[in-house]
Design a protein around this motif. Structure first.
Motif, PDB file in Angstrom:
ATOM      1  N   ALA A  81       0.822  -1.217   0.000  1.00 12.81           N
ATOM      2  CA  ALA A  81       0.000   0.000   0.000  1.00 12.81           C
ATOM      3  C   ALA A  81       0.855   1.265   0.000  1.00 12.81           C
ATOM      4  CB  ALA A  81      -0.929  -0.008   1.215  1.00 12.81           C
ATOM      5  N   ARG A  82       2.022   1.206   0.616  1.00  8.77           N
ATOM      6  CA  ARG A  82       2.899   2.387   0.689  1.00  8.77           C
ATOM      7  C   ARG A  82       3.609   2.692  -0.636  1.00  8.77           C
ATOM      8  NH1 ARG A  82       5.721   0.631   6.387  1.00  8.77           N
ATOM      9  NH2 ARG A  82       4.467   1.903   7.813  1.00  8.77           N
ATOM     10  N   PRO A 108       9.531   3.143   6.264  1.00  6.60           N
ATOM     11  CA  PRO A 108       9.058   1.940   5.581  1.00  6.60           C
ATOM     12  C   PRO A 108       8.854   0.741   6.502  1.00  6.60           C
ATOM     13  CG  PRO A 108      11.418   2.087   5.386  1.00  6.60           C
ATOM     14  CD  PRO A 108      10.989   3.324   6.133  1.00  6.60           C
ATOM     15  N   ASP A 109       8.954   0.965   7.806  1.00  6.43           N
ATOM     16  CA  ASP A 109       8.877  -0.144   8.751  1.00  6.43           C
ATOM     17  C   ASP A 109       7.461  -0.329   9.285  1.00  6.43           C
ATOM     18  OD1 ASP A 109      11.633  -0.345   8.414  1.00  6.43           O
ATOM     19  OD2 ASP A 109      12.035   1.043  10.069  1.00  6.43           O
ATOM     20  N   VAL A 110       7.241  -1.444   9.966  1.00  7.56           N
ATOM     21  CA  VAL A 110       5.953  -1.766  10.583  1.00  7.56           C
ATOM     22  C   VAL A 110       6.230  -2.342  11.961  1.00  7.56           C
ATOM     23  CG1 VAL A 110       3.843  -3.170  10.441  1.00  7.56           C
ATOM     24  CG2 VAL A 110       4.872  -2.251   8.343  1.00  7.56           C
ATOM     25  N   GLU A 111       5.447  -1.932  12.937  1.00  8.17           N
ATOM     26  CA  GLU A 111       5.498  -2.533  14.271  1.00  8.17           C
ATOM     27  C   GLU A 111       4.158  -3.188  14.548  1.00  8.17           C
ATOM     28  OE1 GLU A 111       5.263  -0.814  18.703  1.00  8.17           O
ATOM     29  OE2 GLU A 111       7.138  -0.289  17.693  1.00  8.17           O
ATOM     30  N   VAL A 112       4.190  -4.445  14.993  1.00  6.68           N
ATOM     31  CA  VAL A 112       2.952  -5.166  15.281  1.00  6.68           C
ATOM     32  C   VAL A 112       2.972  -5.611  16.743  1.00  6.68           C
ATOM     33  CG1 VAL A 112       1.487  -7.119  14.721  1.00  6.68           C
ATOM     34  CG2 VAL A 112       2.719  -5.950  12.901  1.00  6.68           C
ATOM     35  N   ASP A 113       1.968  -5.180  17.499  1.00  6.78           N
ATOM     36  CA  ASP A 113       1.828  -5.558  18.903  1.00  6.78           C
ATOM     37  C   ASP A 113       0.637  -6.490  19.041  1.00  6.78           C
ATOM     38  OD1 ASP A 113       3.833  -3.787  20.439  1.00  6.78           O
ATOM     39  OD2 ASP A 113       2.830  -2.372  19.119  1.00  6.78           O
ATOM     40  N   SER A 114       0.846  -7.602  19.738  1.00  5.59           N
ATOM     41  CA  SER A 114      -0.214  -8.591  19.906  1.00  5.59           C
ATOM     42  C   SER A 114      -0.871  -8.471  21.276  1.00  5.59           C
ATOM     43  CB  SER A 114       0.355 -10.001  19.748  1.00  5.59           C
ATOM     44  OG  SER A 114      -0.634 -10.969  20.052  1.00  5.59           O
ATOM     45  N   LEU A 115      -2.188  -8.373  21.269  1.00  7.22           N
ATOM     46  CA  LEU A 115      -2.984  -8.452  22.489  1.00  7.22           C
ATOM     47  C   LEU A 115      -3.889  -9.684  22.446  1.00  7.22           C
ATOM     48  CD1 LEU A 115      -4.011  -4.678  22.827  1.00  7.22           C
ATOM     49  CD2 LEU A 115      -2.192  -5.873  24.038  1.00  7.22           C
ATOM     50  N   THR A 128      -5.495   0.850  -1.433  1.00  7.61           N
ATOM     51  CA  THR A 128      -4.672  -0.296  -1.829  1.00  7.61           C
ATOM     52  C   THR A 128      -4.559  -1.295  -0.697  1.00  7.61           C
ATOM     53  OG1 THR A 128      -3.393   1.119  -3.324  1.00  7.61           O
ATOM     54  CG2 THR A 128      -2.417  -0.997  -2.715  1.00  7.61           C
ATOM     55  N   PHE A 129      -4.415  -0.812   0.535  1.00  3.04           N
ATOM     56  CA  PHE A 129      -4.315  -1.714   1.680  1.00  3.04           C
ATOM     57  C   PHE A 129      -5.575  -2.564   1.801  1.00  3.04           C
ATOM     58  CE2 PHE A 129      -5.426  -2.553   6.125  1.00  3.04           C
ATOM     59  CZ  PHE A 129      -4.365  -3.383   6.472  1.00  3.04           C
ATOM     60  N   ASN A 130      -6.746  -1.956   1.707  1.00  2.00           N
ATOM     61  CA  ASN A 130      -7.999  -2.708   1.811  1.00  2.00           C
ATOM     62  C   ASN A 130      -8.103  -3.780   0.728  1.00  2.00           C
ATOM     63  OD1 ASN A 130      -8.955  -1.302   4.039  1.00  2.00           O
ATOM     64  ND2 ASN A 130      -9.969   0.259   2.796  1.00  2.00           N
ATOM     65  N   ARG A 131      -7.635  -3.445  -0.460  1.00  2.00           N
ATOM     66  CA  ARG A 131      -7.706  -4.400  -1.566  1.00  2.00           C
ATOM     67  C   ARG A 131      -6.785  -5.598  -1.334  1.00  2.00           C
ATOM     68  NH1 ARG A 131      -6.795  -0.961  -5.185  1.00  2.00           N
ATOM     69  NH2 ARG A 131      -4.625  -1.424  -5.690  1.00  2.00           N
TER      70      ARG A 131
END
Length: 429
Positions: free
Chosen positions: A252-253, A353-360, A414-417
């Motif tokens: 998407a970016r 360009p990075d992503v951080e994902v936190d899990s709950l 674009t992300f939704n697609r």
């Protein structure tokens, strides 16, 4: 939704209301190396309960009892007598706010979508005096026993360096780095959150992945069954959802194919540090990060299994040996001598360009009960930090998963697609 604050007061630990006094008003708990490598930031969540609810006085009393067991939450960050950053056990208290929403039924607005209006539903935490009711407040409200008994020892052997120290991993440029002025920028980074149009506004999108969708992600991401791979377990649901989001966000970016993108995944030291172990019931921080990386072009052109293996290897690398190496390095004096600072930056509003994902996913929000039953919905508060993703268990009860994804508005279509399409999981995005 108009929110009217009816009262706002500071709740002190319950030993004050019983005529007692502070256990040690001058006491302070020095921060551990895990505390120091992270930044100070309020991360708020909102739980929604159905009536009837316990009276507010009962909730306030439960908070007071919880604060008597968790004194850190009634204290403040500061410095101890030796000049070290510490939690001051000064019993200043936690903020308890009573508010009403005019002429609004929760059923009429559920499910609530993330937006700036959500910020009206909880205290801001602006001066450090505002706290929401901590989760252990729910047994206190019902007069239930605390289990496990909270442990607060930040001087436990698990936080002390080995003798002699043994730094076997690279921590410069990982947990610690040079001050921001010395950083080299990644060519894929876009800069700040403000821009010259609506497309530069950060939008937080809640997406829901069904149980069937998650199962298919795991099937496509995990190693295929074979005699050689018989001992390998399928990748976790969290890892597979995180990888899918990493690829979808990167697509998407519209990053340059050569830009390096990193996925930050929290790794819990509680289940890894065993020699010696953390105290049972330890109520503090013991988290480091796995950071798999890839060229954006490779990430979006290769199948899901490629990125899943990158993540699996990176998480496996952050084992007990890595945690011990980190403690030894952070305690060696090198951080102070070289002027290093934590790589985590609370002022960062754009992770691209990075992503951080936190899990709950494993947080027991469904078990929270103040006496009127468990919540029927939970959501993290509105946090418009581009690329900082939260994954939570859906309250639908069907093992589906919700993800809260902040991106620039121009990237959302674009992300939704990408994110909802199983056909694109193994295709060139």
């Amino acid at each position: 939704m108009k929110i009217t604050v009816q009262s706002s007061k500071s709740i002190k630990p319950s030993y004050y209301s019983s005529g007692g006094s502070a256990l040690s008003a001058a006491a302070a708990i020095p921060l551990t190396v895990f505390d120091k490598v992270n930044y100070d930031l309020y991360i708020s969540g909102i739980n929604f309960f159905r009536p009837p609810s316990p009276p507010n006085a009962v909730l306030a009393a439960g908070l007071a009892r919880a604060l008597a067991e968790y004194r850190e939450w009634a204290g403040r960050l500061g410095f101890d007598a030796a000049g070290r950053r510490a939690i001051l056990l000064n019993d200043t208290g936690a903020r308890f706010v009573e508010a009403t929403a005019d002429a609004v039924s929760l059923d009429a607005v559920m499910p609530i979508e993330p937006s700036p209006a959500i910020l009206k539903l909880h205290p801001s935490g602006g001066d450090g005096a505002d706290n929401e009711l901590p989760r252990p407040g729910h047994p206190a409200t019902r007069a239930a026993a605390f289990h496990p008994v909270p442990a607060h020892d930040r001087a436990a052997p698990a936080f002390l360096p080995r003798q002699p120290p043994l730094v076997t991993f690279q921590h410069r440029g990982v947990e610690f780095t040079k001050p921001p002025g010395d950083k080299k920028k990644n060519p894929g980074r876009r800069g700040g959150a403000s821009g010259d149009g609506d497309g530069d506004v950060i939008v937080v999108k809640r997406v829901t992945f069904s149980r069937e969708f998650v199962a298919e992600l795991r099937s496509r991401a995990s190693p295929p069954p074979s005699p050689a791979a018989a001992a390998l377990r399928p990748y976790s649901a969290f890892q597979c959802v995180a990888v899918h989001l990493w690829r979808s966000v990167t697509k998407a970016r519209r990053l340059d194919a050569r830009a390096v993108t990193t996925l930050s995944v929290a790794v819990d030291g509680r289940v890894r540090m065993r020699r010696p172990p953390l105290p049972e019931g330890y109520a503090g921080n013991a988290v480091l990060w796995a950071r798999p990386c890839a060229a954006a072009g490779d990430l979006v052109s290769k199948p899901l299994a490629f990125a899943a293996e990158l993540v699996s290897r990176a998480v496996a690398r952050v084992d007990e040996g890595y945690f011990r190496s980190f403690v030894d390095f952070a305690s060696s004096g090198a951080v102070e001598e070289e002027g290093l600072v934590p790589a985590a930056d609370a002022a960062e509003t754009v992770y691209s360009p990075d992503v951080e994902v936190d899990s709950l996913l494993h947080a027991p929000f469904c078990d929270m009960d103040f006496g009127g039953g468990p919540p029927f919905f939970f959501m993290p508060s509105y946090l418009p930090v581009e690329g900082s993703v939260f994954i939570v268990r859906s309250f639908a009860g069907d093992r589906s998963v919700d993800a809260y994804v902040p991106l620039f508005g121009r990237d959302m279509e674009t992300f939704n697609r990408c994110c909802y399409s199983l056909e694109m999981v193994d295709a060139r995005l």
